[in-house]
Design an enzyme around this catalytic site. Structure first.
Site, PDB file in Angstrom:
ATOM      1  N   ASN A  67       0.835  -1.188   0.000  1.00  0.00           N
ATOM      2  CA  ASN A  67       0.000   0.000   0.000  1.00  0.00           C
ATOM      3  C   ASN A  67       0.878   1.249   0.000  1.00  0.00           C
ATOM      4  O   ASN A  67       2.072   1.182   0.286  1.00  0.00           O
ATOM      5  CB  ASN A  67      -0.906  -0.006   1.241  1.00  0.00           C
ATOM      6  N   CYS A  76      -4.645  -7.026  -4.342  1.00  0.00           N
ATOM      7  CA  CYS A  76      -5.066  -5.814  -5.043  1.00  0.00           C
ATOM      8  C   CYS A  76      -5.448  -6.211  -6.467  1.00  0.00           C
ATOM      9  O   CYS A  76      -4.597  -6.651  -7.250  1.00  0.00           O
ATOM     10  CB  CYS A  76      -3.915  -4.818  -5.053  1.00  0.00           C
ATOM     11  N   GLY A  77      -6.730  -6.092  -6.790  1.00  0.00           N
ATOM     12  CA  GLY A  77      -7.232  -6.549  -8.095  1.00  0.00           C
ATOM     13  C   GLY A  77      -6.718  -5.715  -9.256  1.00  0.00           C
ATOM     14  O   GLY A  77      -6.224  -6.250 -10.257  1.00  0.00           O
ATOM     15  N   ASN A 172     -11.671  -1.660   3.598  1.00  0.00           N
ATOM     16  CA  ASN A 172     -11.914  -0.787   2.451  1.00  0.00           C
ATOM     17  C   ASN A 172     -13.417  -0.542   2.387  1.00  0.00           C
ATOM     18  O   ASN A 172     -14.209  -1.481   2.496  1.00  0.00           O
ATOM     19  CB  ASN A 172     -11.417  -1.452   1.171  1.00  0.00           C
ATOM     20  N   ARG A 190      -8.240   1.496   2.470  1.00  0.00           N
ATOM     21  CA  ARG A 190      -7.306   1.282   3.575  1.00  0.00           C
ATOM     22  C   ARG A 190      -5.883   1.304   3.024  1.00  0.00           C
ATOM     23  O   ARG A 190      -5.641   0.836   1.916  1.00  0.00           O
ATOM     24  CB  ARG A 190      -7.611  -0.093   4.179  1.00  0.00           C
ATOM     25  N   CYS A 199     -11.089   0.548  -7.328  1.00  0.00           N
ATOM     26  CA  CYS A 199     -10.573  -0.505  -6.455  1.00  0.00           C
ATOM     27  C   CYS A 199     -11.123  -1.829  -6.980  1.00  0.00           C
ATOM     28  O   CYS A 199     -12.337  -2.046  -6.988  1.00  0.00           O
ATOM     29  CB  CYS A 199     -11.023  -0.253  -5.020  1.00  0.00           C
ATOM     30  N   THR A 201     -10.666  -5.199  -6.031  1.00  0.00           N
ATOM     31  CA  THR A 201     -11.294  -6.126  -5.083  1.00  0.00           C
ATOM     32  C   THR A 201     -12.595  -5.518  -4.546  1.00  0.00           C
ATOM     33  O   THR A 201     -13.534  -6.238  -4.213  1.00  0.00           O
ATOM     34  CB  THR A 201     -10.340  -6.457  -3.912  1.00  0.00           C
TER      35      THR A 201
HETATM   36  N1  LIG Z   1      -6.918  -1.052  -4.920  1.00  0.00           N
HETATM   37  C1  LIG Z   1      -6.883  -2.444  -4.626  1.00  0.00           C
HETATM   38  C2  LIG Z   1      -7.285  -2.814  -3.262  1.00  0.00           C
HETATM   39  C3  LIG Z   1      -6.134  -2.769  -2.376  1.00  0.00           C
HETATM   40  C4  LIG Z   1      -6.560  -3.123  -1.019  1.00  0.00           C
HETATM   41  C5  LIG Z   1      -5.783  -2.375  -0.030  1.00  0.00           C
HETATM   42  N2  LIG Z   1      -5.971  -0.953  -0.061  1.00  0.00           N
HETATM   43  C6  LIG Z   1      -6.032  -2.952   1.329  1.00  0.00           C
HETATM   44  O1  LIG Z   1      -6.991  -3.670   1.556  1.00  0.00           O
HETATM   45  O2  LIG Z   1      -5.227  -2.663   2.192  1.00  0.00           O
HETATM   46  C7  LIG Z   1      -7.655  -3.228  -5.645  1.00  0.00           C
HETATM   47  O3  LIG Z   1      -7.732  -2.827  -6.782  1.00  0.00           O
HETATM   48  O4  LIG Z   1      -8.170  -4.303  -5.333  1.00  0.00           O
END
Ligand SMILES: N[C@H](CCC[C@H](N)C(=O)O)C(=O)O
EC number: 5.1.1.7
Length: 262
Positions: A67, A76-77, A172, A190, A199, A201
């Protein structure tokens, strides 16, 4: 002693990442201070996170994701989609790949700048009041709202992420509203501790919450618009088991460069 790192900047629907080819293991993955500085938009390159592409046995490559606060994160998707495009651009893979991430094996297919990424199956969804809480590789809170365009996502997301229940592990926070045949989602992340433009995920968690709310079963595909572009989530739902989970969307190189870290 002066030391220079070569980096690449990619974005997937506006979720942006610093990528480093670390097959030679020259970059110290434990250096949280450096990773945070590289992700800083004023003192560094700037990014929602940083990823290292490393070699590993039995898979095309391994994804290490951090992060923007410098700490190693969960899955992280969008980052995964960007790393697949990076692996293609480095000549490590062609159109198909199987790689290793913190939550296990991921399969992906790439066509031009669109990456379709396999995500982990999900079989447990909790409720927190009206909201849905689930783990799609990272933990997510999903709340249906009205007039999402006007919502203060920073304020509302920050309050939920830091409430008694979630403060310690973090979560998140996604807000979702129906829009035409699809949905519009905005996420407070987060580890970034701010709203991001997308995001992955979170898009997956949001689409699964739609399936629960609307009682959709079988093969489901849900378009998810985010601030930085358009994502597609698909899965098969039987009971509360979600399998064949895929996250599709753009993943593009923005620029590359070197940075002095001495
Ligand atoms: N941006 C990311 C999610 C990261 C998750 C991260 N921020 C956490 O859970 O600590 C995505 O595309 O899935």
């Amino acid at each position: 002693m002066s030391h220079t790192i070569t980096f690449y900047k990619y974005q997937g629907a506006g979720n942006d990442f610093v990528l480093i080819d670390n097959r030679n293991l020259a970059f110290d993955a434990k250096d949280e201070v450096l990773i945070e500085r590289l992700c800083d938009r004023r003192f560094g390159i700037g990014g929602d996170g940083l990823m290292l592409l490393q070699g590993t046995k039995n898979f095309d490559f391994e994804m290490l994701y951090f992060n923007a606060d410098g700490r190693e994160g969960t899955m992280c998707g969008n980052g995964g989609r960007c790393l697949v495009a990076f692996a293609r651009d480095l000549g490590i893979i062609k159109q198909q790949t199987a790689f290793l991430a913190v939550d296990g094996r991921h399969d992906a297919e790439i066509h031009d700048n669109e990456v379709n990424l396999g995500m982990i199956p999900v079989s447990s969804i909790q409720r927190d009041g009206e909201a849905f809480v689930l783990n799609t590789g990272s933990p997510h809170y999903v709340q249906f709202v009205q007039d999402l365009q006007q919502l203060d996502v920073y304020q509302a997301g920050h309050a939920i992420r830091n409430n008694e229940r979630y403060a310690q592990a973090g979560i998140n926070v996604n807000f979702i509203e129906q829009e035409g045949l699809g949905y519009f989602v905005r996420t407070f992340e987060r580890g970034v501790e701010d709203e991001t433009y997308a995001c992955g995920t979170g898009a997956v968690a949001s689409a699964m919450s739609v399936a629960i709310k609307e009682e959709l079963f079988g093969n489901v595909e849900i378009p998810i618009r985010v601030l930085g572009g358009q994502l597609q989530v698909s899965f098969n739902r039987e009971g509360n088991n979600f399998t064949e989970v895929y996250l599709k969307g753009p993943a593009l190189r923005v620029f590359e460069g070197t940075i002095d870290i001495s």
